[in-house]
Design an enzyme around this catalytic site. Sequence first.
Site, PDB file in Angstrom:
ATOM      1  N   ASP A 139      10.711  12.142  22.075  1.00  0.00           N
ATOM      2  CA  ASP A 139       9.473  11.548  22.548  1.00  0.00           C
ATOM      3  C   ASP A 139       8.971  12.221  23.824  1.00  0.00           C
ATOM      4  O   ASP A 139       9.749  12.844  24.561  1.00  0.00           O
ATOM      5  CB  ASP A 139       9.671  10.056  22.810  1.00  0.00           C
ATOM      6  CG  ASP A 139      10.059   9.289  21.564  1.00  0.00           C
ATOM      7  OD1 ASP A 139       9.673   9.729  20.466  1.00  0.00           O
ATOM      8  OD2 ASP A 139      10.752   8.265  21.687  1.00  0.00           O
ATOM      9  N   LYS A 140       7.708  12.040  24.100  1.00  0.00           N
ATOM     10  CA  LYS A 140       7.070  12.629  25.277  1.00  0.00           C
ATOM     11  C   LYS A 140       7.860  12.347  26.551  1.00  0.00           C
ATOM     12  O   LYS A 140       8.117  13.255  27.349  1.00  0.00           O
ATOM     13  CB  LYS A 140       5.648  12.075  25.420  1.00  0.00           C
ATOM     14  CG  LYS A 140       4.940  12.488  26.698  1.00  0.00           C
ATOM     15  CD  LYS A 140       3.597  11.799  26.834  1.00  0.00           C
ATOM     16  CE  LYS A 140       2.939  12.110  28.172  1.00  0.00           C
ATOM     17  NZ  LYS A 140       1.653  11.401  28.351  1.00  0.00           N
TER      18      LYS A 140
END
Length: 316
Positions: A139-140
């Site tokens: 994820d970011k």
Amino acid sequence: MNSNKIEFIVGEDDGYRLDYYLSLEMNELSRSYAQKLIKDKVVTVNGRYKKQSYIVNEGDIIELVLPDKEELKLEKENIPLDIIFEDNDIVVINKPQGLVVHPAPGNYTGTLVNALLYHIDNLSTINGIIRPGIIHRIDKDTSGLLIIAKNDYSHKVLSNDLKNHKINREYIALCHGRLTQTNGTIDMPIGRDPRNRKKMAVTQVNSKNAITHFTVLKNFDNYSLLKLKLETGRTHQIRVHLSHINHPIVGDPLYSKISNEFGINKQMLHAFKIKFNHPRSKEMMTFYAPFPNEFKNIIKKIVKREYNDNKSKNNG
């Protein structure tokens, strides 16, 4: 009208309906819009049009054409990269928090892929123009290790190893509360949250099996530091599993409803270790990524506070 052609090679998330798979892979697309694209015949699977109910299989090649005013073209961007290892076949990257792995419709800049295009001369082409070299994602706001393929041969080998659970991925997370078990396994299916399409959830609806193993490294008064090993690789898997057992990751803006004392709005989750066979030489390779500074500083604050608290109690 110009158009954007995007290609997917179905990997670990096989077994879903075609419309659901598209919405899962591209968060910008609602499921209803994915169904419209399928109906409008701008989506093909292995060169053929399929119904929205088609169940995708590992290795399927899905092509999607999105109407747009601009021709899809990714720019090389001089975004700094922490390259842990590189040879003719692979690159191992330590991704920082805040960096999105690959572009998506409407957002084609500022991603890891843009940085890879600038720093790496060759990348595999299997996943199309918006995901060159990408074997797996984090994820970011999750930091840590990613394997990047520099050619199609390495990409195919590594993707197959990932599917067959031959790539060992381990994470460190700081979560709320004290776990009573020193280790355990969370075996709960994950699918799109039926009440919020931006989230995943433990659910029986359009779900797939998901298995996370955990070990408690340290219990603090109000927190636990965990080591986690993925057996499967579902979207947001660790975040969803820990939230479901009421120990959400500190700072997680999506899956934690518990406010944190550190003023952070990003999950304290770090992919610290990856172990795999080199795709060509078959040599076993193991890499580690140090904790991000913010992660270390938060742990130091907790340790210092508990030390001072214990000292005060002893003196009292």
